[in-house]
Design a protein around this motif. Structure first.
Motif, short mmCIF file in Angstrom:
data_model
loop_
_atom_site.label_atom_id
_atom_site.label_comp_id
_atom_site.label_asym_id
_atom_site.label_seq_id
_atom_site.Cartn_x
_atom_site.Cartn_y
_atom_site.Cartn_z
N SER A 120 -55.13 32.25 30.70
CA SER A 120 -56.27 32.91 30.06
C SER A 120 -56.66 34.21 30.75
O SER A 120 -57.79 34.68 30.59
CB SER A 120 -57.48 31.97 30.08
OG SER A 120 -57.18 30.73 29.48
N VAL A 140 -64.88 41.51 24.77
CA VAL A 140 -63.82 40.76 24.07
C VAL A 140 -62.48 41.48 24.21
O VAL A 140 -62.42 42.70 24.36
CB VAL A 140 -64.12 40.57 22.55
CG1 VAL A 140 -65.42 39.81 22.34
CG2 VAL A 140 -64.12 41.89 21.80
N GLN A 154 -60.20 37.50 18.31
CA GLN A 154 -60.98 38.16 19.36
C GLN A 154 -61.28 37.12 20.42
O GLN A 154 -61.85 36.08 20.12
CB GLN A 154 -62.29 38.70 18.80
CG GLN A 154 -62.14 39.73 17.72
CD GLN A 154 -63.50 40.15 17.16
OE1 GLN A 154 -64.54 39.64 17.57
NE2 GLN A 154 -63.49 41.08 16.23
N TRP A 155 -60.92 37.43 21.67
CA TRP A 155 -61.06 36.46 22.76
C TRP A 155 -62.21 36.89 23.66
O TRP A 155 -62.16 37.95 24.28
CB TRP A 155 -59.74 36.38 23.53
CG TRP A 155 -58.60 35.93 22.66
CD1 TRP A 155 -57.98 36.65 21.68
CD2 TRP A 155 -57.98 34.64 22.66
NE1 TRP A 155 -57.00 35.88 21.08
CE2 TRP A 155 -56.97 34.65 21.67
CE3 TRP A 155 -58.16 33.48 23.43
CZ2 TRP A 155 -56.16 33.54 21.41
CZ3 TRP A 155 -57.35 32.38 23.18
CH2 TRP A 155 -56.37 32.41 22.17
N THR A 156 -63.24 36.06 23.73
CA THR A 156 -64.43 36.43 24.51
C THR A 156 -64.26 36.06 25.98
O THR A 156 -63.72 35.00 26.30
CB THR A 156 -65.69 35.74 23.97
OG1 THR A 156 -65.50 34.34 24.01
CG2 THR A 156 -65.97 36.16 22.54
N VAL A 181 -60.63 34.63 29.64
CA VAL A 181 -61.16 34.48 28.29
C VAL A 181 -61.20 33.01 27.88
O VAL A 181 -60.39 32.20 28.34
CB VAL A 181 -60.36 35.31 27.26
CG1 VAL A 181 -60.49 36.79 27.55
CG2 VAL A 181 -58.89 34.90 27.22
N PRO A 183 -60.88 29.68 25.43
CA PRO A 183 -59.92 29.28 24.39
C PRO A 183 -60.46 29.66 23.00
O PRO A 183 -61.67 29.80 22.81
CB PRO A 183 -59.84 27.76 24.54
CG PRO A 183 -60.32 27.47 25.92
CD PRO A 183 -61.34 28.54 26.23
N LEU A 184 -59.55 29.84 22.07
CA LEU A 184 -59.92 30.20 20.70
C LEU A 184 -59.21 29.21 19.77
O LEU A 184 -57.99 29.05 19.87
CB LEU A 184 -59.48 31.63 20.40
CG LEU A 184 -59.89 32.24 19.07
CD1 LEU A 184 -61.40 32.31 18.93
CD2 LEU A 184 -59.29 33.64 18.93
N LYS A 188 -55.14 28.32 24.29
CA LYS A 188 -55.34 29.29 25.37
C LYS A 188 -54.61 30.58 25.05
O LYS A 188 -53.59 30.58 24.36
CB LYS A 188 -54.85 28.69 26.69
CG LYS A 188 -55.70 27.50 27.10
CD LYS A 188 -55.58 27.19 28.56
CE LYS A 188 -56.68 26.23 28.97
NZ LYS A 188 -56.72 26.03 30.42
N LEU A 189 -55.14 31.67 25.59
CA LEU A 189 -54.67 33.01 25.23
C LEU A 189 -53.15 33.16 25.30
O LEU A 189 -52.51 33.53 24.32
CB LEU A 189 -55.32 34.06 26.14
CG LEU A 189 -54.78 35.48 25.98
CD1 LEU A 189 -55.15 36.06 24.61
CD2 LEU A 189 -55.30 36.39 27.09
#
Length: 303
Positions: A120, A140, A154-156, A181, A183-184, A188-189
């Motif tokens: 991440s 982000v 968009q990953w915060t 960042v 998880p979305l 994980k990114l």
């Protein structure tokens, strides 16, 4: 070892993360102003040589979990002072734009996803996480950004980090930042984007490729741009890498690679776009990734 902190960190609350996730519409992303690092004569006087680093350390790139890797076209002209990257490969997904609020206005930088324990971690410039004494908000990362579109989401950020010396005095040699960042959609990114490798204490004067999303004229931030060439050590004032490159504001924080393969779009990240001298156009400078950058990375990837 020293008792010095390995990184300056800023933790982002769950509420702030929710706000950031809701904030960035396509229109706001398109309207974000590039954040430029302004080099005043006073700041140039502060420059000092970095301490000699330890042994060279290399971290390998990681493919995306789905196993697909776009193959790049090639070979490309080398050197290249600034061209649209239309060649595909892993770098298209690992690199992206960063959006944040700075001083009450929307702003942008560039960043890159790297191999990390937490899967991440994103590397960027120090001034892309903290500038003029304050940490940016609504932060982000948008991998593979394309003209207002976020094809992989968009990953915060849950945490942003920089070097202790960037935090203390914004010393130009130390303009390195990182973000972790959230998880979305349960992923994980780097499972989604893949990740580039890194190299610390790798030396100077090597063939390099730099990537970013320059947003100041003549560019508009809508697409990934690259430069390539043989890098040199800054002979003027900093201890940075220098590269012939016409990328403009907004490209700050984008990755520099050594050992870069045009065919696969993978390499070892050794720097970030940091600054240019007003009196030396078409030359970009990036901080040397030595022990300090390695400590920052270690802190980020275990956060």
């Amino acid at each position: 070892g020293t008792s010095e902190a390995t990184a300056a960190t800023h933790t982002i609350t769950a509420d702030e993360q929710r706000d950031a996730a809701a904030f960035w519409t396509a229109e706001r992303m398109r309207g974000a102003a590039p954040l430029d690092l302004e080099l005043t004569p006073g700041r140039l006087k502060e420059l000092k040589a970095p301490e000699p680093g330890g042994a060279t350390t290399t971290v390998a790139p990681t493919p995306a979990a789905d196993g697909t890797s776009a193959h790049a076209a090639g070979p490309l002209s080398f050197p290249q002072a600034g061209g649209s990257w239309g060649s595909g490969g892993a770098v298209v997904k690992t690199s992206g734009r960063v959006f944040f609020t700075f001083d009450g206005r929307t702003a942008s930088c560039s960043a890159n996803a790297v191999t990390s324990q937490n899967r991440s971690t994103v590397i960027t410039a120090g001034h892309c996480v903290k500038y003029q004494g304050s940490w940016h908000t609504n932060w982000v990362f948008v991998p593979a950004y394309a003209d207002g579109n976020a094809p992989y989401g968009q990953w915060t950020a849950t945490k942003t980090l920089t070097t202790p010396r960037w935090e203390a005095g914004e010393g130009i040699n130390h303009d390195i930042g990182a973000a972790v960042v959230a998880p979305l959609d349960g992923r994980k990114l780097t499972d989604v984007t893949g990740a580039q490798g890194l190299q610390f204490n790798g030396g100077y004067n090597k063939p390099m490729y730099a990537f970013g999303f320059p947003a100041a004229s003549p560019y508009d931030g809508s697409k990934l741009v690259y430069c390539s060439g043989n890098s040199s050590k800054d002979f003027l004032l900093s201890q940075d890498h220098g590269l012939g490159c016409n990328m403009t504001g907004g490209s700050s924080g984008g990755p520099w690679f050594t050992g870069f393969s045009e065919a696969s779009g993978t390499g070892l990240q050794v720097s970030v776009n940091s600054f240019g001298y007003v009196f030396l156009p078409n030359r970009m400078f990036g901080p040397y990734f030595g022990d300090e950058a390695q400590a920052l990375y270690a802190e980020a990837q275990t956060s």
